[in-house]
Each structure stands twice: as C-alpha cells, then as structure tokens.
Design a protein around this motif. Structure first.
Motif, PDB file in Angstrom:
ATOM      1  N   LYS A   2       1.750  45.925  16.764  1.00  0.00           N
ATOM      2  CA  LYS A   2       1.042  46.683  17.801  1.00  0.00           C
ATOM      3  C   LYS A   2      -0.213  47.364  17.210  1.00  0.00           C
ATOM      4  CE  LYS A   2       0.538  49.328  21.535  1.00  0.00           C
ATOM      5  NZ  LYS A   2      -0.064  48.888  22.758  1.00  0.00           N
TER       6      LYS A   2
ATOM      7  N   VAL B 244     -10.871  45.994   9.709  1.00  0.00           N
ATOM      8  CA  VAL B 244      -9.670  46.792   9.445  1.00  0.00           C
ATOM      9  C   VAL B 244      -8.421  46.019   9.873  1.00  0.00           C
ATOM     10  CG1 VAL B 244      -8.402  48.873  10.077  1.00  0.00           C
ATOM     11  CG2 VAL B 244     -10.803  49.041   9.484  1.00  0.00           C
TER      12      VAL B 244
ATOM     13  N   MET C 211       1.235  19.364   1.241  1.00  0.00           N
ATOM     14  CA  MET C 211       0.218  20.125   0.520  1.00  0.00           C
ATOM     15  C   MET C 211      -0.972  20.420   1.430  1.00  0.00           C
ATOM     16  SD  MET C 211      -1.871  19.228  -2.919  1.00  0.00           S
ATOM     17  CE  MET C 211      -3.334  18.612  -2.142  1.00  0.00           C
ATOM     18  N   TRP C 212      -1.451  19.383   2.093  1.00  0.00           N
ATOM     19  CA  TRP C 212      -2.595  19.601   2.985  1.00  0.00           C
ATOM     20  C   TRP C 212      -2.218  20.470   4.172  1.00  0.00           C
ATOM     21  CZ3 TRP C 212      -7.374  19.423   1.826  1.00  0.00           C
ATOM     22  CH2 TRP C 212      -7.786  18.609   0.771  1.00  0.00           C
TER      23      TRP C 212
ATOM     24  N   PHE D  16      -7.588  45.329  16.532  1.00  0.00           N
ATOM     25  CA  PHE D  16      -8.346  44.137  16.885  1.00  0.00           C
ATOM     26  C   PHE D  16      -8.962  44.255  18.274  1.00  0.00           C
ATOM     27  CE2 PHE D  16      -8.781  39.715  18.224  1.00  0.00           C
ATOM     28  CZ  PHE D  16      -9.380  39.153  17.113  1.00  0.00           C
TER      29      PHE D  16
ATOM     30  N   TRP E 150      -2.803  44.877  16.847  1.00  0.00           N
ATOM     31  CA  TRP E 150      -3.363  44.574  18.168  1.00  0.00           C
ATOM     32  C   TRP E 150      -4.423  45.608  18.540  1.00  0.00           C
ATOM     33  CZ3 TRP E 150      -4.503  45.973  23.077  1.00  0.00           C
ATOM     34  CH2 TRP E 150      -4.598  44.957  24.042  1.00  0.00           C
TER      35      TRP E 150
ATOM     36  N   ALA F  84       1.835   9.914  -3.363  1.00  0.00           N
ATOM     37  CA  ALA F  84       0.725  10.720  -2.872  1.00  0.00           C
ATOM     38  C   ALA F  84       0.964  11.123  -1.418  1.00  0.00           C
ATOM     39  CB  ALA F  84      -0.580   9.948  -2.992  1.00  0.00           C
ATOM     40  N   LEU F  85       1.515  10.178  -0.650  1.00  0.00           N
ATOM     41  CA  LEU F  85       1.785  10.462   0.764  1.00  0.00           C
ATOM     42  C   LEU F  85       2.794  11.597   0.904  1.00  0.00           C
ATOM     43  CD1 LEU F  85       2.156   7.218   2.906  1.00  0.00           C
ATOM     44  CD2 LEU F  85       0.921   9.297   3.477  1.00  0.00           C
TER      45      LEU F  85
ATOM     46  N   PHE G 172       0.838  -1.191   0.000  1.00  0.00           N
ATOM     47  CA  PHE G 172       0.000   0.000   0.000  1.00  0.00           C
ATOM     48  C   PHE G 172       0.883   1.256   0.000  1.00  0.00           C
ATOM     49  CE2 PHE G 172      -2.462   3.320   2.074  1.00  0.00           C
ATOM     50  CZ  PHE G 172      -3.661   3.247   1.383  1.00  0.00           C
TER      51      PHE G 172
ATOM     52  N   ALA H 108       2.580   1.709  -3.334  1.00  0.00           N
ATOM     53  CA  ALA H 108       1.704   2.193  -4.398  1.00  0.00           C
ATOM     54  C   ALA H 108       1.309   3.654  -4.177  1.00  0.00           C
ATOM     55  CB  ALA H 108       0.462   1.311  -4.489  1.00  0.00           C
ATOM     56  N   HIS H 109       1.174   4.035  -2.903  1.00  0.00           N
ATOM     57  CA  HIS H 109       0.662   5.384  -2.633  1.00  0.00           C
ATOM     58  C   HIS H 109       1.733   6.323  -2.103  1.00  0.00           C
ATOM     59  CE1 HIS H 109      -3.538   3.987  -3.049  1.00  0.00           C
ATOM     60  NE2 HIS H 109      -3.026   2.850  -2.605  1.00  0.00           N
TER      61      HIS H 109
ATOM     62  N   GLY I  75       1.284  14.734  -0.491  1.00  0.00           N
ATOM     63  CA  GLY I  75       0.017  15.073   0.153  1.00  0.00           C
ATOM     64  C   GLY I  75       0.159  15.757   1.491  1.00  0.00           C
ATOM     65  N   VAL I  76       1.065  15.258   2.308  1.00  0.00           N
ATOM     66  CA  VAL I  76       1.154  15.802   3.670  1.00  0.00           C
ATOM     67  C   VAL I  76       1.501  17.287   3.674  1.00  0.00           C
ATOM     68  CG1 VAL I  76       2.368  15.638   5.862  1.00  0.00           C
ATOM     69  CG2 VAL I  76       1.548  13.569   4.732  1.00  0.00           C
TER      70      VAL I  76
ATOM     71  N   TRP J 204     -12.476  44.159  13.572  1.00  0.00           N
ATOM     72  CA  TRP J 204     -11.810  43.022  12.953  1.00  0.00           C
ATOM     73  C   TRP J 204     -11.587  43.225  11.456  1.00  0.00           C
ATOM     74  CZ3 TRP J 204     -13.401  37.739  15.489  1.00  0.00           C
ATOM     75  CH2 TRP J 204     -13.294  37.863  16.882  1.00  0.00           C
TER      76      TRP J 204
END
Lengths: 362, 311
Positions: free
Chosen positions: B266, B280, B30-31, B272, B269, B23-24, B16, B19-20, B27-28, B278
């Motif tokens: 600052k 701006v 990328m995600w 916010f 801060w 992607a592994l 497995f 074959a993959h 993938g990691v 939020w």
C-alpha cells in the motif's frame, strides 16, 4: 554462449506477436460515467469501433499518462490533475476546427475550467459535480432523530455525531485533496490553502473522526450505500445519485439522499483530452465532438446524474435533474463552492503523508 | 517418394537438437530470468537513483552529456535516505513481515492435516482430492477474493446465518479488518502450502512408520518423532512459497483490509500514484527485495550446510 544467443534469437522471432494495424478508438473513462447506449450510437454514426475501459481514481490515470504509451486515445482527467499533466506534456492541443459542437458549450463553465487549462486549449468539460455527503435517510433518522444535521459537514466531521453513525458505517473517498479541503473549510481555514500548518489542522479534524470511519474508497460506496451496508458517504454527487437509483430499483427500503453541505464543497470538472501518443487523433476528435452533441450530452446527464457544461443540451435534460439542487445548485449554493487546488510536489508529499497518518495512525 | 524426401529435414532437426540440446535446456530459463527479472530489476534500481520531476516519464535521467562530449553520471541517494528519515517505511516493512509470518503459520496449521490426509489416502481418491485443491485456480484470483467480501460483509452470508440463529443480535464487523486480511491470505495461499507438503509426505517411507510402531511407539509419538521431522523440507518449501509473496501482497489487504491495515504494498502504491514519486517508490521496492533476498540466502546456506553435514 554464441550458440545460446542465436538459439534465443530464433526463439524470440518465433514467438513475437504479429503486430496488426488496428483502427479502434480506445477510450478510458471513469466507472459508471456514461449512458448505456452512447458508445453504440457513436459507432453507428461514425463507423469507429470503440474499446472502452474504466478507472476510479485520478492517480491511476495519471500514472498511466506519465508512463506513456498507454494506448488510450481519449481520457477523462479531473481539471486539477490535468493541469499538472499538461505541464508534463501529456496532452495534445485540440484542433478546434474538428470540434464544431464547441458552440453548444456553456461559456461561463468553460471559463471556470480554463483556470486549469488556459483558453481550453487541451480539453473540454465532460461533466462537473461536487464532493458532498450521501446518506441513508432512514438510518440517520433512527440514530439522530429529526435534529440530524443532514445539511452540514457536522454529520461526518463532528466526532460526537459521527460516533453515533459508526455502527451503520461511514465511508470517505480515498481522495486526500478533496477530504482535506473540506476539513480545512470546516475548521474555518481556506479550503484551497497549501500551507503545511493548515493542512495539518485539517488532518487533525479527520484524525478525530477517524475511529468512526469504516473505510476510504472511491467507488465501492455506490453499491454499499444502495444496499444499506453503509449509511453515510462523503462522495461525488453523481455517484450518490446512482446509489439512490440502485436503492430504488432494489426496493429493499433503502432511501439515499445527496446534499451539498451549507458550509460549501469542492466543485470539480472532468475533462475530455487526447494523449500525445494517441494513434487515432482524428477519431479521438470525432469522439469528443460527439460527446458535445446536445442530445448525447442530455442522455448522459439523464443517465449518470452529473451536471454537464452543455447549454444546448439543457432543454432535453429531465426536469427532475435540472431542478435538483444537488446537481445544478442554485446561485447562493454555487457561491459557496470552491474549485480544486493544484498542488506542487512538496505539498503533494505533505498531503499523502498526512493521509497515511489519518488512515493508519502511523 | 514423399516419405524419402521428408526424412532428411527431420533428421537434420533431430541432429540440431542433439547438438544444441544443452544450450536449449540452460538457455531458456537463463533468458527467462534475464528478461523478466534482471532487466526489470535494473530498470527499477536505475529509477531509484533519479529525481522526480513533472515530465513524462516523471523522473530525471541518470546520464547527462556535457557539451564537450563527456558523460556525467548522477546518482541520487536521497531517496534511500528518505526511507530512514520517516518511520512510516520501517513500520510498514515490519508490519508486512509480521502479517506474512502469522499468515504463513496459520496456513501451515490449516494445510498440514489436509496434506497429510491426502498423502495417506488411497491412490485413486488422492487424485480427486488434489484436483479439488487445484480447482479453485480456474476462477480468477480477484473473483475469489471478491467472494469473501460477500461472505464477510455486514449483511453477508456469515452475519445473516449468525443473526437468523440468534447467536448475535448485531452484525459483526469482519470486513475491513485485519481478520479479513488473514482469512483472505490463508484461503488464497493454501494450495501453495498443501502441494509441497503433499509431495514431501507422499514420499514418506512406510517401513519407517512400521519400524517405529514395532519398537512400541504410539501413533502420536511416531508422528512427532518420524513424520514431522522428515517433512521439514516440505514445510520450508511451502512456507517460502507463502511468506515471500504475502510480504508484497497488495490486492488482498486493499479489498478485505481496513484503512489501518499498513503494508508495504500500500505504501508503494501511494508513493507511486498519490505522490507521483517514482524514484522513492522504486527505492521502497529495492529495499523490500534486499530484505527478502538476504534471509532466503541465509536459509539456503543453512539448508545446504545441514545437508552436507548429514551426508
């Protein structure tokens, strides 16, 4: 791509945390604001475990409340901030049948707090205090002699006097609403004014003394004042009393005093409230009720040196605290206090902008 | 018996992965980037186009449904316009870039000799020295910055030494100044400069240095003509690792700086927390990101072009 997605889904499943149902009460309170054994006693009496976190600014609390899912069950906003948070739908209405200790509360003070929360529907008073001046008595006497205006805002708002104290350090709270109110009052304007022109006049005064200010911070001054790292702080009454206590314990010859200046000062209320997304509303009510217990309130006041609004606790409050005019001010001083104003968004922006300008000159 | 039974699942797993595997591997990361960078970026970008209101959450939704089932998309650009109207934001961006630039240069000056020394040290000692660089990371970053408060404050370590030696008669105010901010930044980010420089310098071919001295170059000339030019990629990598996070630095200026230390962190801060605005605040963050990404991309392109040109 499809393969990739399924792989990721597997991975995500493998690492997703186990969500356990927890029965812990999450309390979010101001720093240094409770007796050391209060939480322990609460757990002993109710069997409810408590996770206790602290903050040192209303702004931080408000951001968490507005973002939602803060995870806290009981929080302690100041009344003026709470007023806006109630409008945003942040707090639940208290179930007063679960708060039998409400009978202990001082009707007059609760009524004052009700200006911000009609009928005290969402919160009860935890502590109240004033925003005044703390100072190192010896350092002031050395620099200003016996004529030091320690009973007046002159001490920090008169540039000529502030200049003489700059070398040993002046600190202001990083709380624009309270400093601008005091400054407006000092120049003879209404401290609760929301007019841009008035706020600008207050800012002008603060800008004039700005070169003599070491820093703007809302908790650091407690230890700095106690250690003699700074010698004058515009700060919250109880915090300065704590600095006085710590200075006494350290015994390095530092002596701290607190004064409500004769021109008047902001009076504020800190309230106990329950966020709407609390998962433990029953336990939260139990906590608030416990905090209104006469003995527990007295213990807290005796420890943090802030005035409470609990009439039944007064016999157990230490004489020294009860008679201190900086904590429980006499009537003529009380008459000069003003309560914090609630500002709209526009005024908020004007104020924050002025505050940045005062601090950075830009 | 048990061994024979256990074998098939194991080979299955190996098959497995075989074959993959690709992607592994792709993938990691990328995600990772999608989940921790792209999605948060999209959320912040979305908020920057909304309007602030007193509600929870404190901003309006961009999408509205009309009664007839039509969707209305409202984009509010005034938050960006606001950043230009008030000179504060431009000044804050500019002073952040200035602070980041000077502290990167200072870090480079401090880090280069250290990295050089470690790279030239015998291999056994090298590991110990590298360990010493990494060791402070085991203590919380916040604690290490707090330690500087104790060192720099009015009756702190430095002032007490200076006073007791009679070098000064009054404590020097160092805390709550820009000087303290630079000290804190250089101290905190030093390893990020040393490590890439070290990996670059340690690969330096000794034959080149020997050839240089055989041809009559003095050590100084060898350093400036051979070592320094060859270590430029290490210097660039280290500088990027320092410059980029320093621009958005909030903790160090908040703890060590004075009220007049103006940095974009600052400003963000106070937008916010103090203004509860939020939208701006998000616009400030997006502009900062754009300001950072453009020079980095230009630098990358320049690097790629020079690599192609030389080969």
């Amino acid at each position: 791509m499809k393969k990739l997605l399924s792989m990721t889904a597997l991975l995500a499943l493998a690492i997703s945390p186990v969500l356990a149902a927890e029965k812990v009460l999450h309390v979010y309170n101001w720093s240094d604001y409770i007796a050391e054994d209060t939480i322990e006693k609460f757990t002993a009496e109710t069997g409810i475990e408590v996770t206790y976190d602290v903050y040192d600014s209303n702004e931080v609390l408000e951001a968490k409340m507005l973002a939602g899912s803060s995870g806290y069950d009981v929080v302690t906003p100041s009344a003026d901030f709470m007023n806006r948070q109630i409008a945003a739908g942040v707090y639940v209405k208290l179930d007063k049948s679960k708060l039998p200790n409400l009978k202990n509360m001082d009707a007059g003070l609760m009524k004052q707090a009700a200006v911000f929360d009609p009928d005290n529907a969402h919160a009860v008073v935890y502590m109240w205090g004033t925003t005044g001046i703390g100072y190192n008595t010896k350092a002031i006497a050395e620099r200003l002699g016996d004529s030091a205006p320690t009973d007046s805002w002159d001490l920090v708002f008169d540039p000529a006097i502030a200049a003489k104290l700059a070398d040993c350090g002046i600190s202001f709270l990083d709380a624009p609403t309270e400093l601008l109110a005091a400054a407006m009052n000092y120049v003879g304007l209404d401290p609760r004014s929301t007019k841009k022109a008035d706020l600008e006049k207050g800012a002008e005064l603060l800008t004039a003394v700005r070169p003599h200010i070491r820093y703007f911070h809302s908790s650091q001054y407690i230890s700095d004042l106690a250690n003699g790292d700074i010698c004058v702080s515009v700060g919250w009454s109880g915090d300065i009393f704590q600095a006085r206590d710590r200075a006494g314990e350290a015994d390095k010859g530092v002596e701290v005093s607190y004064v409500i200046p004769k021109e008047g000062a902001t009076q504020w209320f800190d309230m106990l409230a329950i966020p709407v997304d609390s998962k433990n509303k029953d336990a939260a009510h139990a906590y608030i009720n416990f905090m209104m217990d006469a003995q527990i309130t007295a213990n807290n006041t005796n420890y943090v040196w802030y005035a409470n609004a609990n009439r039944a606790s007064m016999p157990m409050v230490e004489e020294e605290i009860k008679e201190d005019p900086g904590i429980f001010p006499p009537l003529d001083v009380q008459a000069k206090l003003w309560s914090a104003q609630v500002y709209n968004k526009r005024t908020d922006r004007v104020m924050t902008r002025l505050w940045t300008k005062i601090q950075t000159g830009k | 018996m048990t061994g024979a039974q256990a074998a098939p699942p194991l080979t299955k797993t190996l098959k497995f992965i075989g074959a993959h595997g690709r992607a592994l591997v792709i993938g990691v990361p990328m995600w990772w980037l999608i989940v921790f960078f792209l999605i948060p970026f999209a959320v912040v970008a979305k908020i920057s186009f909304s309007e602030a209101v007193i509600a929870r959450p404190p901003y309006t939704s961009l999408i509205e449904w009309t009664g007839e089932g039509a969707m209305l998309l409202k984009l509010n650009f005034s938050n960006y316009a606001y950043l230009i109207e008030d000179s504060l934001y431009i000044l804050a961006y500019w002073s952040s870039i200035k602070v980041a630039f000077f502290s990167t240069v200072a870090t480079l000056i401090v880090a280069y000799p250290m990295a050089y020394y470690i790279a030239r040290a015998p291999e056994r000692r090298r590991n110990v020295l590298l360990m010493l660089i990494i060791l402070p990371f085991w203590t919380s970053f916040l604690l290490r910055v707090y330690a500087w408060i104790g060192i720099l404050k009015g009756n702190g370590i430095v002032n007490n030494i200076l006073l007791s030696l009679g070098i000064t008669s009054e404590p020097i105010v160092m805390l709550q100044t820009n000087f303290a901010v630079y000290v804190g930044i250089v101290y905190t980010y030093l390893p990020f400069m040393i490590l890439p420089l070290f990996t670059n310098l340690v690969k330096l071919d000794n034959d080149l240095l020997e050839a240089s001295s055989d041809l009559g170059a003095r050590p100084m000339a060898t350093f400036f003509k051979i070592t320094l030019p060859l270590s430029i990629p290490g210097m660039i990598a280290g500088s990027m690792l320092v410059f980029i996070p320093v621009i958005g630095e909030f903790v160090i200026p908040a703890l060590l700086g004075g009220p007049d230390t103006l940095m974009i962190g600052k400003v963000l801060w106070s937008e916010f927390f103090s203004n509860r605005d939020w939208p701006v605040a998000s616009a400030v963050a997006i502009v900062m990101l754009v300001l950072l990404v453009i020079p980095i991309m230009l630098l990358r392109n320049a690097q790629a072009a020079s690599a192609e040109g030389s080969s």
